[in-house]
Design a protein around this motif. Structure first.
Motif, PDB file in Angstrom:
ATOM      1  N   THR A  54       0.840  -1.201   0.000  1.00 35.20           N
ATOM      2  CA  THR A  54       0.000   0.000   0.000  1.00 35.20           C
ATOM      3  C   THR A  54       0.872   1.247   0.000  1.00 35.20           C
ATOM      4  O   THR A  54       0.632   2.191  -0.758  1.00 35.20           O
ATOM      5  N   ALA A  55       1.906   1.250   0.848  1.00 40.01           N
ATOM      6  CA  ALA A  55       2.792   2.423   0.937  1.00 40.01           C
ATOM      7  C   ALA A  55       3.494   2.693  -0.390  1.00 40.01           C
ATOM      8  O   ALA A  55       3.528   3.836  -0.861  1.00 40.01           O
ATOM      9  N   VAL A  56       4.059   1.672  -1.005  1.00 35.03           N
ATOM     10  CA  VAL A  56       4.798   1.877  -2.247  1.00 35.03           C
ATOM     11  C   VAL A  56       3.854   2.293  -3.374  1.00 35.03           C
ATOM     12  O   VAL A  56       4.210   3.118  -4.222  1.00 35.03           O
ATOM     13  N   THR A  57       2.640   1.767  -3.374  1.00 37.00           N
ATOM     14  CA  THR A  57       1.659   2.159  -4.388  1.00 37.00           C
ATOM     15  C   THR A  57       1.243   3.612  -4.211  1.00 37.00           C
ATOM     16  O   THR A  57       1.144   4.364  -5.188  1.00 37.00           O
ATOM     17  N   MET A  58       0.999   4.028  -2.950  1.00 38.29           N
ATOM     18  CA  MET A  58       0.629   5.420  -2.688  1.00 38.29           C
ATOM     19  C   MET A  58       1.736   6.368  -3.136  1.00 38.29           C
ATOM     20  O   MET A  58       1.474   7.398  -3.773  1.00 38.29           O
ATOM     21  N   LEU A  59       2.970   6.032  -2.801  1.00 37.12           N
ATOM     22  CA  LEU A  59       4.107   6.881  -3.169  1.00 37.12           C
ATOM     23  C   LEU A  59       4.284   6.947  -4.683  1.00 37.12           C
ATOM     24  O   LEU A  59       4.486   8.024  -5.252  1.00 37.12           O
ATOM     25  N   ALA A  60       4.201   5.792  -5.344  1.00 35.30           N
ATOM     26  CA  ALA A  60       4.382   5.753  -6.798  1.00 35.30           C
ATOM     27  C   ALA A  60       3.263   6.522  -7.509  1.00 35.30           C
ATOM     28  O   ALA A  60       3.526   7.268  -8.462  1.00 35.30           O
ATOM     29  N   ASP A  61       2.029   6.371  -7.035  1.00 34.25           N
ATOM     30  CA  ASP A  61       0.911   7.094  -7.656  1.00 34.25           C
ATOM     31  C   ASP A  61       1.055   8.595  -7.445  1.00 34.25           C
ATOM     32  O   ASP A  61       0.804   9.383  -8.361  1.00 34.25           O
ATOM     33  N   HIS A  62       1.473   8.998  -6.254  1.00 29.97           N
ATOM     34  CA  HIS A  62       1.589  10.424  -5.964  1.00 29.97           C
ATOM     35  C   HIS A  62       2.709  11.076  -6.782  1.00 29.97           C
ATOM     36  O   HIS A  62       2.557  12.183  -7.286  1.00 29.97           O
ATOM     37  N   HIS A  63       3.823  10.384  -6.901  1.00 25.14           N
ATOM     38  CA  HIS A  63       4.987  10.948  -7.592  1.00 25.14           C
ATOM     39  C   HIS A  63       5.021  10.617  -9.082  1.00 25.14           C
ATOM     40  O   HIS A  63       5.953  11.022  -9.779  1.00 25.14           O
TER      41      HIS A  63
END
Length: 198
Positions: free
Chosen positions: A60-69
């Motif tokens: 979840t964390a890596v997906t949130m970061l990748a989507d945001h950036h």
């Protein structure tokens, strides 16, 4: 084929782990060796626990970061490792707030990125893992989501409730404004009468 709400969590971890495997990134972030821990270095990491990159929280964390950036997950692996090492699952709430420029997140209107709005911990831990009191340990005991703390995601219902509250506040403000206008009129009338008499 019938699917449950929990199937989306399995798909999320499967998608991320498949991407990691394709990119050649290991599914476990090793802990730093004890020789690398320098007590004199204030920036050195003191965490010796490896990070499981196949866990739902990490995915979840890596997906949130990748989507945001707007990047691939390979560019956000180390950031997700650091977040989970330091703050664990509860760090997802802080990350979500930070990605929204530090604004508090109202999970009644915004779907929780970890539990997707169901309000329960999607990993379905048992009471011994969470540390529940002994009198709470019984079959079927639900554990609230550590990110949204069980907030009920129902934007339609809460929006209607909030609109009712806002309409009441607006009606009160209009009534108060009319009272103030009447008071101002009375004060002006008295002042006018005094100036006319003088």
């Amino acid at each position: 084929m019938p699917t449950t709400v929990f199937d989306q969590f399995t798909r999320r971890t499967a998608d991320v782990t498949a991407q990691l495997t394709t990119l050649g990134i290991p599914l476990t972030a090793p802990a730093p060796p004890p020789a690398d821990l320098n007590p004199a270095d204030p920036w050195a990491s003191s965490y010796t626990v490896p990070v499981d990159r196949s866990s739902l929280a990490w995915c979840t964390a890596v997906t949130m970061l990748a989507d945001h950036h707007h990047t691939g997950i390979d560019r956000q692996v180390l950031a997700a490792d650091a977040l989970l090492r330091e703050l664990r699952v509860r760090g997802l709430a802080q990350l979500h707030s930070d990605l929204h420029h530090g604004a508090p997140i109202d999970y009644r209107f915004t779907r929780c990125p970890y539990c997707s709005g169901i309000g329960e911990d999607p990993t379905q831990p048992d009471c011994s893992e969470v540390g529940c009191a002994s009198w709470l340990e019984f079959a079927g005991h639900d554990h609230v989501c550590p990110v949204c703390h069980g907030d009920d995601y129902q934007p339609q219902w809460f929006a209607e409730e909030r609109m009712t509250e806002l309409e009441e506040l607006l009606a009160d403000a209009i009534e108060e404004r009319e009272e103030r206008a009447l008071l101002r009129y009375r004060i002006r009338a008295r002042l006018y009468r005094r100036t006319v008499r003088s």
